[in-house]
Design an enzyme around this catalytic site. Structure first.
Site, PDB file in Angstrom:
ATOM      1  N   ASP A  25       0.961  -1.081   0.000  1.00  0.00           N
ATOM      2  CA  ASP A  25      -0.060   0.086   0.148  1.00  0.00           C
ATOM      3  C   ASP A  25       1.092   1.210  -0.063  1.00  0.00           C
ATOM      4  O   ASP A  25       1.542   1.445   0.918  1.00  0.00           O
ATOM      5  CB  ASP A  25      -0.981   0.050   1.194  1.00  0.00           C
ATOM      6  CG  ASP A  25      -1.806   1.207   1.397  1.00  0.00           C
ATOM      7  OD1 ASP A  25      -1.642   2.053   0.483  1.00  0.00           O
ATOM      8  OD2 ASP A  25      -2.710   1.288   2.366  1.00  0.00           O
ATOM      9  N   GLU A 183      -7.352   0.617  -4.361  1.00  0.00           N
ATOM     10  CA  GLU A 183      -7.330   0.452  -2.841  1.00  0.00           C
ATOM     11  C   GLU A 183      -8.409  -0.057  -2.587  1.00  0.00           C
ATOM     12  O   GLU A 183      -8.572  -1.003  -1.797  1.00  0.00           O
ATOM     13  CB  GLU A 183      -6.719   1.579  -2.393  1.00  0.00           C
ATOM     14  CG  GLU A 183      -5.535   1.897  -2.582  1.00  0.00           C
ATOM     15  CD  GLU A 183      -4.964   3.357  -2.436  1.00  0.00           C
ATOM     16  OE1 GLU A 183      -5.665   4.283  -1.992  1.00  0.00           O
ATOM     17  OE2 GLU A 183      -3.732   3.492  -2.920  1.00  0.00           O
ATOM     18  N   ASP A 205     -13.124   4.945   1.156  1.00  0.00           N
ATOM     19  CA  ASP A 205     -11.643   5.105   1.208  1.00  0.00           C
ATOM     20  C   ASP A 205     -11.067   6.565   1.375  1.00  0.00           C
ATOM     21  O   ASP A 205     -10.735   7.167   0.252  1.00  0.00           O
ATOM     22  CB  ASP A 205     -10.951   4.302   0.463  1.00  0.00           C
ATOM     23  CG  ASP A 205      -9.516   4.354   0.830  1.00  0.00           C
ATOM     24  OD1 ASP A 205      -9.035   4.786   1.429  1.00  0.00           O
ATOM     25  OD2 ASP A 205      -8.720   3.435  -0.324  1.00  0.00           O
TER      26      ASP A 205
END
Lengths: 620, 177
Positions: A25, A183, A205
């Site tokens: 990430d 993501e 998100d």
């Protein structure tokens, strides 16, 4: 089931060694690396037990610092200490709204902005590569071997330029990119597999610098993204900035030097974090001028200065729902992802919008990396007990410039990827032999309101009267959400075609040059690494081809089997040698020799699946 | 390229060539095929497998999207019958239909000027339900009567209505921005 073995030819033979793969990430504020160990996704810590690596890179005349050390030097050395570099990926200087307020010495380059540091001019791709390199090393040390590949996550709303830049950064860091994964989709995988979720879910998100909203349908092992929307320049950083401005206003400050500005920015972020748990946050600081700042930020004041930011997350949420053809009532759960969703103002707004309590049972900082690791494990070819399928979409429409500066959309947003679309164009002048093609991304009608991705010319069109030529422009978006464009003149049978990568991308040569220039690799290391990689690839190919021959030998044409066997032998000889170019060449030759066999196998596997389907129908 | 693309989209998913299809079966067949050909299943293999898989997955997506949406499914069925729907060239419409179109446009303009989101959403839902009625008519024309010219005319009408829908959605987006 036999059909799956076709998709994974290496699998039917001996049980395999676990292939090391990670999910990364690459965040605006923090970055993480995770892997699947003993069937469990875990985040990998550094030697001090910390999982989050602050996405901060400090350039020094004699080296680079990444993470905590770099972050601590921010106030002291702001010009050379680059934070939130994700915001500059694939962006030009004019895209960065607050460039004047940032301490960096920007260099306005066409395509992507660069930053001048004490160690030279750096592109955001290089800065991101430094972060990725640290994570790669952390993983290799912790797992005790070289990585087969990595899944790198990107905001779902990243456009082509931002995706290409991210992929280039990963390659520059010596990573084999198995997939760029959105993501929110990564989060949905981690959440869905954990909770056995079925139905429509929204993933909200909000990270340090980006916002995504994805609407997904989860059913029997399929994660289908119905629609996605967002803002790739909205995140926790903006909330910090609002507090920073509030501090300046309340304390009557202006014209701060870089150190003081950085100091107050740090205090602003601390105040925001305090408000997650407390009603009030004190802001006390002593500036380099000796001036004192002593303020209290209340929850109410914070809510009022950030109200417009909160509503900036709800507009894309509405759009995504409408694109999915759904109403709020049809959403079964809302998964919260990203550190910024800890803010009570966000929790409240999302809860009110969806009319239900958001789901916070996964760590919002880690869930994306964990989901990426789970997917990386499968993509690397490690057998997984239960198979699942991710069907993702492209976030923004892709089109071409037509007469009058207007955009003709070729691929519309929220199309499931991979996707290809073609559009025909013609010449507008007699004898015209060239046509310029301008590829753009965005939803607006005017070219000037969309992002320019690439411009290229198709030459060698045979001279004809206006309107007689037929130019077919094909857009292909792959599973990483990356575009390639081909143009072809076809009315005369004369074909000229050109495939372009968007202009923000780095060429393979540039990447190689940068890799060589980086201090990590001496030339010998480079060669050894190249040989090692080529051997692994060659070995894997032989294994795959042999398994395919064993399984589907009956699909071979006459003489084909002998030819393939000979090429396998040639590759074996090359692998035994020490020239990586010979190995690569032999791999290409073997690949070429098996091309039509591979295509026949693929067709056969689909036909077999369909035959099975028809049988079921007969039985039912 | 060695591709077994001789199958039409219905055959690909093992469905009868008809306007009325079992959507659940379409979804299921699509997912079965993607499970086999999706690039995620080939990420650890060679360039060749990756390319083939991308081409197959792209084809499956194209076929699925064509059949999933009623208008494109009807257009595709007509195309298989060798009937051109002439959506660009044939703009002759019954007067009654054109009148209705004008009324729609006026209603959209009014909602736009009044900045009335609720009104606009109402229009959105009304249009959808009218389109659904037309889809029922397509079942009759295509599956029951094999009246391809009639169906072709209805496809042209639906194309108009789809454009109206896009206008409504664009207006809603602007209002909310």
């Amino acid at each position: 089931m036999a059909l799956l073995q076709i998709a994974e030819p290496g699998m039917s033979a001996a049980p395999h060694q676990h292939r090391l793969a990670v999910g990364i990430d690459l965040g605006t504020t923090n970055s993480l690396v995770a892997t699947v160990r003993s069937a469990l996704a875990v985040v990998l810590n550094d030697e001090n037990g910390r999982s989050l690596l602050p996405s901060v890179v400090r350039y020094r005349a004699d080296g680079v610092e990444v993470g905590c050390h770099a972050m601590q030097a921010q106030a002291m050395d702001p010009q050379n200490t680059i934070a939130s570099v994700k915001r500059f990926m694939g962006r030009g200087l004019s895209d960065i709204a607050d460039a004047a307020h940032l301490p960096y010495r920007f260099v306005d380059e066409p395509g992507m902005v660069q930053i001048s540091t004490v160690a030279g001019v750096k592109s955001p791709v290089e800065v991101s590569a430094e972060i990725l390199r640290v994570l790669r090393q952390r993983a290799e040390k912790s797992l005790g071997g070289e990585l087969v590949g990595a899944v790198i996550t990107v905001p779902a709303y990243f456009d082509d330029a931002q995706r290409q830049a991210t992929k280039d950064a990963a390659r520059l860091a010596g990573l084999n990119v198995l997939r760029l994964l959105n993501e929110p989709t990564a989060a949905a995988v981690a959440y869905g597999l954990d909770n056995g979720a079925e139905g429509v879910y929204a993933v909200f998100d909000l990270g340090g610098g980006t916002f995504d909203i994805s609407i997904l349908k989860l059913s029997r092992g399929v994660f289908e993204v119905l629609a996605t929307n967002g803002d790739s320049a909205l995140g926790g950083d903006d909330f910090d900035h609002r507090i920073y401005c509030w501090i300046l206003e309340q304390a009557g400050l202006s014209g701060l030097n870089h150190q003081d500005a950085r100091l107050l920015q740090t205090h602003a972020r601390a105040a925001k974090e305090t408000l997650t748990e407390h009603e009030d946050a004190p802001v006390t600081a002593v500036l380099s001028t000796g001036e004192m700042v002593n303020l209290t930020l209340t929850t109410e004041a914070f809510a009022s200065i950030t109200k417009s930011l909160v509503s900036k997350t709800l507009a894309p949420t509405r759009k995504a729902l409408r694109d999915a053809g759904l109403t709020v009532e049809e959403v079964k759960g809302v998964v919260m992802v990203g550190g910024s969703t800890r803010m009570p103002v966000i929790q409240r707004a999302v809860g009110e919008f969806f009319g239900q309590e958001p789901l916070n049972n996964l760590d919002p900082d880690k869930v994306v990396a964990l989901g990426a690791a789970i997917q990386a494990n499968v993509l690397a070819g490690n057998r997984s007990e239960d198979d699942w399928l991710l069907l993702d979409v492209i976030p923004l429409s892709l089109g071409l410039e037509t007469m009058g500066g207007l955009v003709e959309k070729v691929v519309t947003r929220n199309s499931t990827i991979p996707v290809a679309r073609a559009q025909e164009f013609t010449t507008y002048k007699d004898g015209q032999t060239a046509m310029s093609i301008h590829v753009v991304q965005g939803e607006r009608e005017l070219v000037s309101d969309c992002r320019s991705l690439a411009k290229f010319e198709l030459r060698g069109i045979p001279p004809m009267v206006a309107g007689a030529a037929r130019i077919r422009v094909t857009f292909q978006v792959d599973a990483d959400g990356l575009l390639s464009v081909t143009a072809r003149e076809q009315s005369t049978g004369v074909e000229s075609s050109v495939t372009v990568k968007p202009s923000y991308g780095l060429s393979d040569e540039q990447i190689t040059q940068m890799l060589q220039a980086s201090q990590e690799y001496a030339r010998d290391d480079m060669l050894a690494r190249a040989l090692q990689e080529a051997r692994v690839e060659g070995g894997r190919l032989i294994e795959a081809v042999e398994a395919a021959l064993q399984e589907d030998g009956h699909l071979l044409n006459e003489g084909e089997g002998g030819k393939i066997a000979a090429k396998i032998e040639e590759l074996r000889v090359a692998i035994a040698g020490d020239d990586h170019r010979r190995v690569t060449q032999a791999v290409e030759i073997l690949n070429h020799a098996t091309e039509s066999f591979a295509a026949r196998r693929m067709d056969a596997s689909v036909n077999k699946a369909l035959a099975g389907h028809k049988l079921e129908e007969l039985e039912s | 390229m060695h591709f077994d693309f001789s199958k039409n989209h219905f055959e690909l998913f093992g469905l009868p060539s008809a306007f009325h299809i079992d959507m659940e079966r379409l979804d299921q067949a699509y997912r079965e095929i993607q499970t086999l050909v999706h690039p995620d299943k080939f990420a650890h293999l060679g360039e060749q497998e990756k390319r083939l898989s991308m081409q197959w997955a792209t084809h499956a997506n194209e076929a699925y999207q064509t059949l999933k949406k009623p208008l494109s499914r009807a257009r595709y069925l007509l195309h298989l019958q060798g009937v051109d729907t002439e959506e660009e060239s044939n703009t002759a419409m019954p007067a009654e239909f054109l009148m209705a179109q004008m009324e729609w446009r006026e209603a959209i303009m009014e909602a736009k000027e009044a900045q009335d989101v609720a009104d606009m959403e109402q229009l959105h839902h009304r249009l959808r339900s009218e389109m659904r009625e037309q889809h029922q008519e397509l079942v009759r024309l295509l599956d029951d009567q094999a009246d391809y010219q009639g169906a072709s005319g209805l496809v042209r009408k639906l194309k108009f209505m789809e454009k109206l829908g896009e206008e409504i959605d664009a207006a809603l987006e602007l209002m909310e921005a």
